[in-house]
Design a protein around this motif. Structure first.
Motif, PDB file in Angstrom:
ATOM      1  N   HIS A 144     174.501  11.312  76.880  1.00 48.04           N
ATOM      2  CA  HIS A 144     174.674  12.402  77.833  1.00 48.04           C
ATOM      3  C   HIS A 144     175.844  13.288  77.433  1.00 48.04           C
ATOM      4  O   HIS A 144     176.645  12.946  76.541  1.00 48.04           O
ATOM      5  CB  HIS A 144     174.910  11.828  79.240  1.00 48.04           C
ATOM      6  N   HIS A 164     178.506  19.069  89.321  1.00 45.57           N
ATOM      7  CA  HIS A 164     179.380  18.355  88.387  1.00 45.57           C
ATOM      8  C   HIS A 164     180.814  18.280  88.909  1.00 45.57           C
ATOM      9  O   HIS A 164     181.570  17.390  88.516  1.00 45.57           O
ATOM     10  CB  HIS A 164     179.383  19.057  87.027  1.00 45.57           C
ATOM     11  N   ASP A 171     174.230  15.275  82.691  1.00 51.89           N
ATOM     12  CA  ASP A 171     173.421  16.029  81.733  1.00 51.89           C
ATOM     13  C   ASP A 171     172.988  15.094  80.607  1.00 51.89           C
ATOM     14  O   ASP A 171     173.803  14.669  79.786  1.00 51.89           O
ATOM     15  CB  ASP A 171     174.220  17.204  81.161  1.00 51.89           C
ATOM     16  N   SER A 173     171.159  14.193  77.173  1.00 53.50           N
ATOM     17  CA  SER A 173     170.869  14.954  75.956  1.00 53.50           C
ATOM     18  C   SER A 173     169.936  14.243  74.982  1.00 53.50           C
ATOM     19  O   SER A 173     169.128  14.895  74.317  1.00 53.50           O
ATOM     20  CB  SER A 173     172.181  15.287  75.228  1.00 53.50           C
ATOM     21  N   SER A 215     165.732  21.817  83.006  1.00 55.57           N
ATOM     22  CA  SER A 215     165.424  21.495  81.614  1.00 55.57           C
ATOM     23  C   SER A 215     165.452  22.765  80.773  1.00 55.57           C
ATOM     24  O   SER A 215     165.735  23.854  81.293  1.00 55.57           O
ATOM     25  CB  SER A 215     164.032  20.870  81.554  1.00 55.57           C
ATOM     26  N   HIS A 222     170.284  25.332  79.450  1.00 55.72           N
ATOM     27  CA  HIS A 222     169.856  23.934  79.496  1.00 55.72           C
ATOM     28  C   HIS A 222     168.981  23.583  78.287  1.00 55.72           C
ATOM     29  O   HIS A 222     168.192  22.636  78.349  1.00 55.72           O
ATOM     30  CB  HIS A 222     169.098  23.667  80.806  1.00 55.72           C
ATOM     31  N   HIS A 225     169.769  19.804  77.131  1.00 60.10           N
ATOM     32  CA  HIS A 225     169.928  18.663  78.042  1.00 60.10           C
ATOM     33  C   HIS A 225     169.036  18.799  79.276  1.00 60.10           C
ATOM     34  O   HIS A 225     168.525  19.881  79.565  1.00 60.10           O
ATOM     35  CB  HIS A 225     171.389  18.515  78.476  1.00 60.10           C
ATOM     36  N   HIS A 227     169.495  18.447  83.206  1.00 57.04           N
ATOM     37  CA  HIS A 227     170.478  18.355  84.287  1.00 57.04           C
ATOM     38  C   HIS A 227     169.834  17.624  85.445  1.00 57.04           C
ATOM     39  O   HIS A 227     168.786  18.024  85.951  1.00 57.04           O
ATOM     40  CB  HIS A 227     170.913  19.761  84.721  1.00 57.04           C
TER      41      HIS A 227
END
Length: 242
Positions: A144, A164, A171, A173, A215, A222, A225, A227
């Motif tokens: 992540h 966050h 997130d 990855s 996405s 994004h 990653h 979210h």
């Protein structure tokens, strides 16, 4: 006049009674699963249902219940002392203790408790089945880009605060498979193959668990990653899956 009013009232009552009776019949015939009902307790060993995401998000208002849920699911964690202030107050968060057979995040990270619960459910009910079905193996760990970050959305100087800012988001990855392969959101999202289909399945399945899922299909911010957050907007609150 009085008679007519009474008759209208009786028709309304009869209609309501009929609707209630029909609803009861449908309930008895269909027999919805517990996770599809709003009043049943949340369990992390059941597939996500219609109300799973809302129940998870609501745990942000009940830290003891959230931690009890993690313990009941066999997930080991360490409570993280509150830190930050104002809009960036991270409170009632947990740090998952890594286990090879359950929710291995790399690096280890502290998140709000509902996010940890959502990740456990997502891994068990969505990620691992999709990996086995599409890639022929399991996921060994999930990498992540972090959880807590004291900032507003998109790092702007004004506007709404990001989830966050309270550790209520993460997130994701990369998925590292048991056979050593790496499936990256940045590299593999647009591929028309098993890796791409796996990433889309992981995204689609997360939408029944997390309040907000963003996405590469959402925007360029994004592109690398997924979210995932558990923003609590009430039982009928807005949810997003893009």
């Amino acid at each position: 006049m009085i008679v007519a009013t009474a008759l209208r009232w009786l028709r309304h009552v009869a209609t309501l009674a009929l609707l209630v009776a029909l609803a009861l019949v449908v309930f008895l015939v269909v027999r919805p699963a517990p996770q599809d009902l709003p009043w049943t307790p949340l369990r992390l060993d059941q597939p996500p249902g219609l109300f799973t995401g809302r129940k998870l998000a609501a745990l942000g208002r009940d830290a003891p219940a959230c931690r009890a849920l993690l313990r009941d699911a066999g997930l080991k964690f360490a409570a993280v002392p509150p830190h930050g202030s104002d809009q960036c107050r991270m409170q009632d968060s947990v740090r998952i203790v890594p286990r090879q057979d359950m929710l291995v995040l790399s690096p280890t990270v502290a998140t709000a408790c509902p996010v940890a619960a959502g990740l456990l459910l997502w891994q068990a009910q969505v990620v691992q089945p999709a990996a086995q079905r599409l890639l022929g193996t399991t996921v060994a760990r999930i990498e992540h880009l972090g959880s807590y970050s004291c900032r507003r959305m998109y790092g702007r100087s004004g506007g709404s605060w990001s989830e966050h800012a309270t550790g209520n988001a993460i997130d994701v990855s990369t998925f590292v498979l048991a056979d050593g392969r790496r499936v990256s959101v940045l590299r593999d999202w647009s591929r028309d193959d098993a890796r791409g289909r796996f990433l889309h399945a992981a995204r689609d399945g997360s939408c029944r668990i997390f309040a907000t899922v963003l996405s590469p299909d959402y925007n360029a911010a994004h592109r690398d990653h997924l979210h995932l957050d558990e923003a609590d907007r009430g039982d009928l609150g807005w949810r997003a899956c893009r």
